[in-house]
Design a protein around this motif. Structure first.
Motif, PDB file in Angstrom:
ATOM      1  N   THR A 152      14.301   4.997   2.191  1.00  0.00           N
ATOM      2  CA  THR A 152      13.331   4.162   2.884  1.00  0.00           C
ATOM      3  C   THR A 152      11.928   4.649   2.574  1.00  0.00           C
ATOM      4  O   THR A 152      11.696   5.820   2.307  1.00  0.00           O
ATOM      5  N   ARG A 153      11.008   3.754   2.628  1.00  0.00           N
ATOM      6  CA  ARG A 153       9.611   4.086   2.360  1.00  0.00           C
ATOM      7  C   ARG A 153       8.831   3.975   3.656  1.00  0.00           C
ATOM      8  O   ARG A 153       9.097   3.122   4.487  1.00  0.00           O
ATOM      9  N   SER A 154       7.822   4.830   3.789  1.00  0.00           N
ATOM     10  CA  SER A 154       6.991   4.775   4.985  1.00  0.00           C
ATOM     11  C   SER A 154       5.985   3.630   4.848  1.00  0.00           C
ATOM     12  O   SER A 154       5.751   3.100   3.765  1.00  0.00           O
ATOM     13  N   TRP A 155       5.371   3.287   5.970  1.00  0.00           N
ATOM     14  CA  TRP A 155       4.389   2.192   5.965  1.00  0.00           C
ATOM     15  C   TRP A 155       3.177   2.533   5.115  1.00  0.00           C
ATOM     16  O   TRP A 155       2.617   1.653   4.457  1.00  0.00           O
ATOM     17  N   THR A 156       2.782   3.787   5.112  1.00  0.00           N
ATOM     18  CA  THR A 156       1.612   4.155   4.309  1.00  0.00           C
ATOM     19  C   THR A 156       1.899   3.985   2.822  1.00  0.00           C
ATOM     20  O   THR A 156       1.028   3.532   2.075  1.00  0.00           O
ATOM     21  N   GLU A 157       3.106   4.344   2.377  1.00  0.00           N
ATOM     22  CA  GLU A 157       3.453   4.147   0.969  1.00  0.00           C
ATOM     23  C   GLU A 157       3.453   2.670   0.606  1.00  0.00           C
ATOM     24  O   GLU A 157       2.967   2.282  -0.464  1.00  0.00           O
ATOM     25  N   ILE A 158       3.991   1.850   1.470  1.00  0.00           N
ATOM     26  CA  ILE A 158       4.047   0.414   1.194  1.00  0.00           C
ATOM     27  C   ILE A 158       2.643  -0.173   1.126  1.00  0.00           C
ATOM     28  O   ILE A 158       2.319  -0.969   0.230  1.00  0.00           O
ATOM     29  N   ILE A 159       1.773   0.223   2.041  1.00  0.00           N
ATOM     30  CA  ILE A 159       0.398  -0.287   2.043  1.00  0.00           C
ATOM     31  C   ILE A 159      -0.353   0.187   0.807  1.00  0.00           C
ATOM     32  O   ILE A 159      -1.090  -0.590   0.179  1.00  0.00           O
ATOM     33  N   GLU A 160      -0.160   1.469   0.420  1.00  0.00           N
ATOM     34  CA  GLU A 160      -0.812   1.969  -0.789  1.00  0.00           C
ATOM     35  C   GLU A 160      -0.344   1.202  -2.025  1.00  0.00           C
ATOM     36  O   GLU A 160      -1.167   0.825  -2.873  1.00  0.00           O
ATOM     37  N   ASN A 161       0.943   0.960  -2.129  1.00  0.00           N
ATOM     38  CA  ASN A 161       1.465   0.212  -3.271  1.00  0.00           C
ATOM     39  C   ASN A 161       0.909  -1.207  -3.306  1.00  0.00           C
ATOM     40  O   ASN A 161       0.544  -1.713  -4.374  1.00  0.00           O
ATOM     41  N   LEU A 162       0.842  -1.839  -2.150  1.00  0.00           N
ATOM     42  CA  LEU A 162       0.280  -3.193  -2.098  1.00  0.00           C
ATOM     43  C   LEU A 162      -1.202  -3.204  -2.476  1.00  0.00           C
ATOM     44  O   LEU A 162      -1.666  -4.138  -3.138  1.00  0.00           O
ATOM     45  N   LEU A 163      -1.943  -2.179  -2.078  1.00  0.00           N
ATOM     46  CA  LEU A 163      -3.355  -2.115  -2.457  1.00  0.00           C
ATOM     47  C   LEU A 163      -3.533  -1.981  -3.967  1.00  0.00           C
ATOM     48  O   LEU A 163      -4.422  -2.615  -4.548  1.00  0.00           O
ATOM     49  N   TRP A 164      -2.696  -1.166  -4.613  1.00  0.00           N
ATOM     50  CA  TRP A 164      -2.792  -1.051  -6.066  1.00  0.00           C
ATOM     51  C   TRP A 164      -2.459  -2.384  -6.730  1.00  0.00           C
ATOM     52  O   TRP A 164      -3.150  -2.807  -7.674  1.00  0.00           O
ATOM     53  N   ILE A 165      -1.440  -3.067  -6.238  1.00  0.00           N
ATOM     54  CA  ILE A 165      -1.040  -4.338  -6.850  1.00  0.00           C
ATOM     55  C   ILE A 165      -2.100  -5.413  -6.636  1.00  0.00           C
ATOM     56  O   ILE A 165      -2.448  -6.162  -7.558  1.00  0.00           O
TER      57      ILE A 165
END
Length: 194
Positions: free
Chosen positions: A47-60
């Motif tokens: 599972t991924r944490s919310w911060t990782e998901i938000i960081e990935n979305l920001l890069w994309i």
């Protein structure tokens, strides 16, 4: 009772095998299964944490912004194909370096997968010719980054460096998800034995 060995937070009783000799000498070759240290498989976080998901979305999102807006007048891909300010030969050499780097990373990951699958030690890889590939991959990556920066500098000037870094990070963020999507099997693809 023997002293035991520390395993799993407590002491595990060890049995000693004295072999079949009449002198009662302990044989060093024999070892009980309970006294051997069993390495635990590495913990894989699924599972991924919310911060990782938000960081990935920001890069994309930032990469999509770069692709769509380009230099403000036309998009990124139109600039790469039609803008006369780009130094074409340097751009092509840099893109060739990125392609070579991608192929080498793919090859090294297959070699690493093969070694981990067959149970050999990593010392074999680090001493062989494929162990030399990691510094070579890093050198090609840095050289390609410099060549692309030089080729695209007339368009974005100082913003070329963060632009290329953003595109690199977006590639690093999206590639694991693409691998998961490409290698996952649907239930219909799994063979059934009925």
């Amino acid at each position: 009772m023997s002293g035991g060995s520390p395993m799993g937070g407590g002491f595990v009783r060890q049995r000693h095998s004295y072999g079949y000799s009449s002198g009662g000498e302990e044989l060093d070759e024999e070892d009980d299964a309970c006294s051997r240290f069993r390495p635990q498989p590495p913990f894989i976080q699924l599972t991924r944490s919310w911060t990782e998901i938000i960081e990935n979305l920001l890069w994309i999102v930032s990469a999509i912004f770069i692709f769509y807006y380009g230099d403000g007048n036309s998009n990124f891909f139109y600039l790469l194909w039609h803008d006369h300010r780009i130094k074409r030969i340097v751009l092509y050499i840099g893109m060739g370096g990125i392609s070579l780097n991608s192929m080498l990373i793919l090859y090294m990951s297959m070699v690493a997968w093969k070694v981990s699958k067959c149970g050999e030690k990593w010392d074999i890889i680090s001493n062989s010719s494929s162990g030399v590939g990691l510094p070579f991959i890093a050198f090609i990556g840095v050289t390609s980054f410099c060549l692309l920066s030089f080729a695209l500098w007339p368009i974005w000037s100082l913003l070329t460096l963060p632009l290329l870094f953003t595109l690199f990070m977006t590639g690093g963020v999206t590639v694991p998800y693409l691998i998961i999507l490409l290698t996952s099997r649907t239930p219909t693809e799994v063979l059934r034995i009925d």
